[in-house]
Write a protein that holds these residues in place. Structure first.
Motif, mmCIF file in Angstrom:
data_model
loop_
_atom_site.group_PDB
_atom_site.id
_atom_site.type_symbol
_atom_site.label_atom_id
_atom_site.label_comp_id
_atom_site.label_asym_id
_atom_site.label_seq_id
_atom_site.Cartn_x
_atom_site.Cartn_y
_atom_site.Cartn_z
ATOM 1 N N PRO A 123 69.466 8.146 -9.200
ATOM 2 C CA PRO A 123 69.493 8.436 -10.521
ATOM 3 C C PRO A 123 70.875 8.077 -11.285
ATOM 4 O O PRO A 123 71.846 8.480 -10.510
ATOM 5 N N ALA A 124 70.964 7.407 -11.989
ATOM 6 C CA ALA A 124 72.325 7.031 -12.642
ATOM 7 C C ALA A 124 73.188 8.259 -13.028
ATOM 8 O O ALA A 124 74.316 8.031 -12.769
ATOM 9 N N LYS A 125 72.745 9.210 -13.298
ATOM 10 C CA LYS A 125 73.527 10.370 -13.707
ATOM 11 C C LYS A 125 74.142 10.977 -12.420
ATOM 12 O O LYS A 125 74.793 11.935 -12.477
ATOM 13 N N GLN A 126 73.511 10.837 -11.135
ATOM 14 C CA GLN A 126 74.151 11.341 -10.014
ATOM 15 C C GLN A 126 74.923 10.049 -9.516
ATOM 16 O O GLN A 126 75.839 10.551 -8.310
ATOM 17 N N ALA A 127 75.276 9.003 -9.806
ATOM 18 C CA ALA A 127 75.999 8.060 -9.223
ATOM 19 C C ALA A 127 77.755 7.992 -9.823
ATOM 20 O O ALA A 127 77.626 8.807 -11.033
ATOM 21 N N VAL A 128 78.418 7.908 -9.030
ATOM 22 C CA VAL A 128 79.868 8.136 -9.198
ATOM 23 C C VAL A 128 80.359 6.630 -9.382
ATOM 24 O O VAL A 128 80.562 5.825 -8.338
ATOM 25 N N PRO A 129 80.743 5.851 -10.449
ATOM 26 C CA PRO A 129 81.213 4.604 -10.576
ATOM 27 C C PRO A 129 82.504 4.451 -9.870
ATOM 28 O O PRO A 129 83.611 5.648 -10.106
ATOM 29 N N MET A 141 83.242 12.344 -1.108
ATOM 30 C CA MET A 141 82.073 12.745 -1.854
ATOM 31 C C MET A 141 81.665 14.030 -1.440
ATOM 32 O O MET A 141 81.279 14.884 -2.245
ATOM 33 N N VAL A 142 81.516 14.299 -0.061
ATOM 34 C CA VAL A 142 80.950 15.580 0.442
ATOM 35 C C VAL A 142 82.326 16.466 1.182
ATOM 36 O O VAL A 142 82.648 17.507 0.634
ATOM 37 N N SER A 143 83.045 15.556 2.201
ATOM 38 C CA SER A 143 84.151 16.175 2.712
ATOM 39 C C SER A 143 85.303 16.789 1.770
ATOM 40 O O SER A 143 85.569 17.860 1.911
ATOM 41 N N GLY A 144 85.775 15.785 0.948
ATOM 42 C CA GLY A 144 86.801 16.118 0.179
ATOM 43 C C GLY A 144 86.374 17.153 -0.977
ATOM 44 O O GLY A 144 87.237 18.081 -1.046
ATOM 45 N N THR A 146 84.058 19.481 -0.618
ATOM 46 C CA THR A 146 83.806 20.575 -0.067
ATOM 47 C C THR A 146 85.395 21.387 0.057
ATOM 48 O O THR A 146 85.464 22.662 -0.314
ATOM 49 N N ALA A 147 86.338 20.673 0.738
ATOM 50 C CA ALA A 147 87.664 21.293 0.608
ATOM 51 C C ALA A 147 88.211 21.763 -0.660
ATOM 52 O O ALA A 147 88.804 22.976 -0.908
ATOM 53 N N TYR A 148 88.040 20.793 -1.612
ATOM 54 C CA TYR A 148 88.789 21.055 -2.807
ATOM 55 C C TYR A 148 88.105 22.200 -3.486
ATOM 56 O O TYR A 148 88.730 23.233 -3.995
ATOM 57 N N ILE A 149 86.790 22.209 -3.730
ATOM 58 C CA ILE A 149 86.203 23.116 -4.458
ATOM 59 C C ILE A 149 86.204 24.558 -3.908
ATOM 60 O O ILE A 149 86.668 25.638 -4.317
ATOM 61 N N SER A 150 85.986 24.543 -2.387
ATOM 62 C CA SER A 150 86.064 25.901 -1.750
ATOM 63 C C SER A 150 87.417 26.672 -1.843
ATOM 64 O O SER A 150 87.577 27.733 -2.042
ATOM 65 N N LEU A 151 88.502 25.945 -1.686
ATOM 66 C CA LEU A 151 89.796 26.260 -1.603
ATOM 67 C C LEU A 151 90.076 26.635 -2.851
ATOM 68 O O LEU A 151 90.679 28.049 -3.316
ATOM 69 N N LYS A 152 89.759 26.102 -4.060
ATOM 70 C CA LYS A 152 90.182 26.256 -5.397
ATOM 71 C C LYS A 152 89.402 27.511 -5.858
ATOM 72 O O LYS A 152 90.019 28.368 -6.464
ATOM 73 N N GLU A 153 87.854 27.676 -5.538
ATOM 74 C CA GLU A 153 87.214 28.623 -6.082
ATOM 75 C C GLU A 153 87.530 29.992 -5.109
ATOM 76 O O GLU A 153 87.245 31.246 -5.733
ATOM 77 N N LEU A 154 87.564 30.061 -3.795
ATOM 78 C CA LEU A 154 87.601 31.016 -2.982
ATOM 79 C C LEU A 154 88.688 31.068 -2.277
ATOM 80 O O LEU A 154 89.095 32.268 -1.855
ATOM 81 N N GLY A 155 89.718 30.329 -2.305
ATOM 82 C CA GLY A 155 90.867 30.402 -1.559
ATOM 83 C C GLY A 155 92.160 31.021 -1.918
ATOM 84 O O GLY A 155 92.912 32.040 -1.438
ATOM 85 N N LEU A 303 85.939 15.591 -7.952
ATOM 86 C CA LEU A 303 85.814 14.405 -7.545
ATOM 87 C C LEU A 303 86.981 13.523 -8.411
ATOM 88 O O LEU A 303 87.367 12.553 -7.854
ATOM 89 N N LYS A 304 87.047 13.750 -9.674
ATOM 90 C CA LYS A 304 88.064 13.035 -10.462
ATOM 91 C C LYS A 304 89.242 13.333 -9.833
ATOM 92 O O LYS A 304 90.040 12.389 -9.784
ATOM 93 N N HIS A 305 89.526 14.531 -9.856
ATOM 94 C CA HIS A 305 91.111 14.860 -9.265
ATOM 95 C C HIS A 305 91.177 14.138 -7.968
ATOM 96 O O HIS A 305 92.403 13.631 -7.693
#
Length: 364
Positions: A123-129, A141-144, A146-155, A303-305
């Motif tokens: 779906p176009a809205k799920q794609a990242v140009p 996409m997944v690995s980066g 995961t690290a970014y959001i988990s450390l930011k939100e929970l770390g 992802l943008k960051h």
């Protein structure tokens, strides 16, 4: 007549074949080779109005591929079903409304089940140009994320905190190390070889522990008698127990996975859980689980960051194509099986990526 069908490439006149290879889970099993079948002539799917048809050039291997093929995420889904969580490639066809934002030939990445295929409808809205099709982008996409959001939100990272990253040289561990380092933390990484330790030093790890040759528990006790403030934990089993025991007062343990258990029929290696309430109370410590799907509201921003950091040269995105594996580089869907084995043998440095080469004349 601007009929809908004219808005994606005419399949007959294009280089898009009518059939393709893909991997399909045909039987639920935590043994990936038993669970998954390579189908040689599946029909190439057609994009709907809001969809892109992506020709996959690189696909990412995740520890959780085995959980998916074992049916652990959604017990209601019965085989056969498609597998693979992330891919990057070129848009080769698209629906009419998708053509407002995308064009044929554009590079995109996506996270969606079904990437272990030559072509995937996204779906176009799920794609990242993306600026180009580079495997490094796939690592984010997944690995980066995961690290970014988990450390930011929970770390709750701040300068001087001691952060322990298990499986630090792996697909997501490499990002936990770098992101915590950017927050001016002191980073301890566990890994399984001196070569991995060397890699970890180059990306900012302050202290590496080779768990094959060193006793992690005694090293931590000796060098960090007060304990560690944050643990980014993806191993499970004994490593989880050890990490829990190493927490400082008010320490936080973030569970992002437990790879040691994924190949077990039950999916879990026992931990010493009965002492958990007492251990947490004694240290005012906490354990938080993190599953990326629950944080999709944060995903685009993360992802943008990450993409900006990579483009600026502030982030190493280490890709492992299996060049050092016994049969060489992971090329083609048939090599996904080898790539999964390689991950579970703990051989990879960075994110395991499989390349799907396409001949220019892929007309059938």
């Amino acid at each position: 007549d601007m009929s809908y069908s004219r808005h994606f490439l005419d399949f007959q006149g294009s280089s898009i074949p009518t059939s393709m290879k893909k991997l399909v889970v045909t039987k639920l099993s935590q043994n990936f080779r038993e669970a998954v079948t390579l189908q040689q002539d599946s029909p190439v799917p057609l994009p709907g109005d809001g969809d892109l048809l992506v020709r996959n050039r690189f696909v990412g291997i995740n520890a959780s591929d085995i959980n998916y093929s074992a049916g652990r995420y959604d017990a209601s889904v019965k085989p056969p079903f498609d597998i693979g969580f992330e891919g990057i490639g070129d848009v080769v066809a698209l629906g009419l409304s998708a053509s407002a934002d995308y064009r044929v030939g554009q590079a995109v990445a996506y996270v969606k089940a079904g990437s272990f295929a030559e072509y995937t409808v996204v779906p176009a809205k799920q794609a990242v140009p993306l600026p180009s099709v580079k495997p490094e982008f796939l690592t984010l996409m997944v690995s980066g994320a995961t690290a970014y959001i988990s450390l930011k939100e929970l770390g709750e990272l701040s300068e001087g905190k001691k952060v322990l990253v298990t499986a630090a040289a792996g697909g997501t561990g490499q990002f936990a190390v770098q992101l915590a380092k950017k927050a001016k933390c002191h980073i301890i990484g566990t890994c399984s070889s001196d070569e991995k330790g060397g890699f970890l030093k180059t990306i900012g790890c302050d202290h590496t522990i080779n768990y094959k040759t060193e006793n992690v528990e005694s090293v931590l006790k000796k060098d960090y008698p007060e304990g560690v403030d944050v643990v980014y934990e993806s191993v499970g089993g004994k490593m989880f127990d050890l990490a829990l025991n190493s927490l400082a007062t008010k320490g936080r343990l973030i569970v992002i996975g437990f790879i040691t258990g994924y190949q077990n029929p039950t999916g879990l290696q026992p931990i010493k859980g009965e002492l958990l309430p007492a251990k947490l109370l004694k240290k005012s410590a906490s354990i938080r689980g993190f599953f990326l799907n629950h944080y999709l509201s944060e995903y685009k921003m993360a992802l943008k960051h990450l993409l900006e950091m990579y483009e600026r040269g502030d982030l190493v995105c280490e890709v492992d194509f299996g060049d050092k594996s016994p049969e060489g580089k992971f090329t083609g869907l048939e090599s996904v099986f080898r790539a999964v084995d390689y991950m579970y043998m703990g051989k990879n440095i960075g994110k395991i990526v499989v390349e799907l080469p396409h001949s220019v004349n892929s007309k059938l």
